[in-house]
Design an enzyme around this catalytic site. Structure first.
Site, PDB file in Angstrom:
ATOM      1  N   GLU A  17       0.886  -1.170   0.000  1.00 10.90           N
ATOM      2  CA  GLU A  17       0.000   0.000   0.000  1.00 10.90           C
ATOM      3  C   GLU A  17       0.912   1.205   0.000  1.00 10.90           C
ATOM      4  O   GLU A  17       1.582   1.483   0.992  1.00 10.90           O
ATOM      5  CB  GLU A  17      -0.923  -0.043   1.225  1.00 10.90           C
ATOM      6  CG  GLU A  17      -2.103   0.893   1.099  1.00 10.90           C
ATOM      7  CD  GLU A  17      -1.799   2.284   1.610  1.00 10.90           C
ATOM      8  OE1 GLU A  17      -1.403   3.140   0.774  1.00 10.90           O
ATOM      9  OE2 GLU A  17      -1.919   2.524   2.808  1.00 10.90           O
TER      10      GLU A  17
ATOM     11  N   CYS B 150      -2.388   8.622   3.455  1.00 11.31           N
ATOM     12  CA  CYS B 150      -2.192   8.163   2.076  1.00 11.31           C
ATOM     13  C   CYS B 150      -3.475   8.299   1.269  1.00 11.31           C
ATOM     14  O   CYS B 150      -3.438   8.601   0.081  1.00 11.31           O
ATOM     15  CB  CYS B 150      -1.681   6.720   2.049  1.00 11.31           C
ATOM     16  SG  CYS B 150      -2.505   5.622   3.183  1.00 11.31           S
TER      17      CYS B 150
END
Length: 460
Positions: free
Chosen positions: A233, A267
């Site tokens: 990720e 993020c």
């Protein structure tokens, strides 16, 4: 590595040292890996229902220790204390969801075979899973991958970011107090070089990383060379589309929240705001007004809207991205100046007149800096959104939910889409991205099945 090297934690609101921790020697690291594998060898034989009871207890223990852990998280990385509480509530929710639904998701699936035989699919634990995690959500990042893997029957090792070492060790203590067998979840206080050796170790069966694309390439390559499965990720430059028929007040309020939440260090934060030409000026005026009112201050104080950035080098890097964008023609509408005084604070900032080739257009700005981009129309807005090399999340603001649904389903090239909203994570919805934002999914059944042996058993 010789003993005596230390990890340090620093309070980003003051710049003062919090604590130091002795790093592991190579032999201590190897022992931790072997101990985790031994604990796994027993844990894997327990029923999913028995594992679920421990998982549920971990969630309860996180809730019991919420005040202390939230305070520590905020001291170590600077997030607002109230947002630390929200993070821990999500962690407890993940434990509850996994305990309730995990056994069903891991049940054998009976199959009739085409030739008349029978068979079943079983989800067998793999072994020890190694997680390399960032600092921005000190507890959630850990819970997200560890709880799914513990539920699946795996052992878990954690290399956390240096600046949240205290939070990592407190989680390890909480897991133990909840009844998780000793050594099944272990924090490794190690260097990057030592981390490579962990990936190479024969007893490591999978690697998961949350970090930058550059880190993902390094870890993905190292794991691939050793034939270890990975989940990566890798952050993003999420686009939030404000279409002509959007509820403007809702869009402005939500986009501000999406940009400054967690001090802008998320993020899956809203980062690029792509607004169609017909409402661009109205959105810009209201957005800049609200961003200008955002107050940076002590994360323990109720009147602070954002705290400091987590580290001084991260603040410097963000400011360099802003200055480089301005050199190339971007315009600062608010913020953009390095503040004086103690702590690693940075003001809420809005940049306009952006073009490809500018950091604020192309790259991830990991802090409270918003990029405003004008689109000709709805189709152009989607084109601009998808032109990014990233693809983690994104948003669409439109009163026509059916149109937004179609855009999200058929056109938005991301792993997650938020319609008329901003969100971080839900325990039952997959979390992950495409393109330079990585691959693999966490949460729900998706996360439970990432690091298991999907085994086919067939009878004649």
């Amino acid at each position: 590595m010789s003993k005596g090297k230390q990890l340090k934690t620093i309070n980003p609101a003051t710049g003062d040292n919090i604590d130091t921790y002795e790093m592991m020697s190579d032999s201590q690291m190897t022992e931790a890996i072997e101990d985790c594998h031994k604990a796994f060898s027993e844990w894997k034989s327990k029923t999913a229902e028995d594992r679920a009871k421990v998982i549920k207890k971990i969630g309860e223990k996180i809730a019991e220790n919420k005040d202390e852990l939230a305070s520590l998280m905020s001291r170590e990385m600077g997030k607002l204390v109230k947002q630390s509480h929200q993070e821990l509530e999500l962690c407890s929710g993940i434990c509850d969801y996994t305990a309730k639904n995990g056994p069903e998701s891991l049940k054998d699936e009976e199959k009739e075979l085409p030739d008349g035989g029978k068979g079943f699919i079983t989800y067998s634990p793999l072994g020890v899973i190694y997680g390399i995690q960032p600092w921005n959500f000190p507890s959630y990042q850990v819970v997200r991958y560890s709880i799914a893997n513990l539920m699946a029957g795996n052992g878990v090792l954690l290399k956390h970011a240096e600046n949240v070492t205290g939070s990592a060790l407190m989680l390890e203590k909480i897991y133990l107090e909840a009844g998780l067998p000793e050594n099944l979840f272990k924090v490794l206080l190690i260097s990057h070089d030592q981390s490579d050796k962990v990936i190479e170790h024969d007893l490591i069966r999978g690697v998961t990383l949350t970090g930058s694309p550059d880190a993902g390439k390094v870890i993905g390559k190292k794991a691939g060379e050793n034939l270890k499965k990975t989940v990566l990720e890798l952050g993003s430059n999420d686009a939030y589309l404000v279409l002509e028929d959007a509820d403007l007040d809702l869009a402005v309020k939500t986009c501000v929240q999406g940009r400054i939440y967690n001090n802008g260090e998320t993020c899956v934060a809203a980062k690029r705001f792509i607004v169609v030409d017909k409402i661009y000026n109205k959105f810009k005026e209201a957005f800049v007004e609200q961003m200008s009112a955002v107050k940076a201050g002590d994360p323990t104080k109720e009147d602070s809207d954002i705290g400091p950035m987590a580290r001084e080098d991260l603040r410097d890097e963000l400011h360099e991205q802003v200055e480089e964008s301005v050199k190339k023609g971007a315009k600062i509408l608010c913020g953009g100046k390095m503040p004086e005084g103690k702590g690693f604070f940075y003001p809420a900032t809005v940049l306009d007149e952006l073009e490809p080739g500018m950091p604020a257009y192309d790259d991830e700005l990991f802090g409270p800096v918003a990029s405003l981009i004008k689109a000709k129309d709805d189709e152009d807005a989607m084109r601009i959104a998808n032109s990014s090399r990233f693809g983690l999340g994104g948003g669409i603001f439109s009163k026509n939910e059916e149109k937004a649904r179609e855009l999200a389903k058929y056109h938005f090239d991301t792993g997650m889409v938020f319609i008329n909203s901003f969100g971080l994570a839900k325990p039952n919805m997959p979390f992950g991205g495409v393109k330079d934002s990585g691959y693999g999914r966490e949460h729900g059944t998706f996360g439970l099945h990432e690091f298991v042996n999907v085994k086919a058993v067939m009878f004649a």
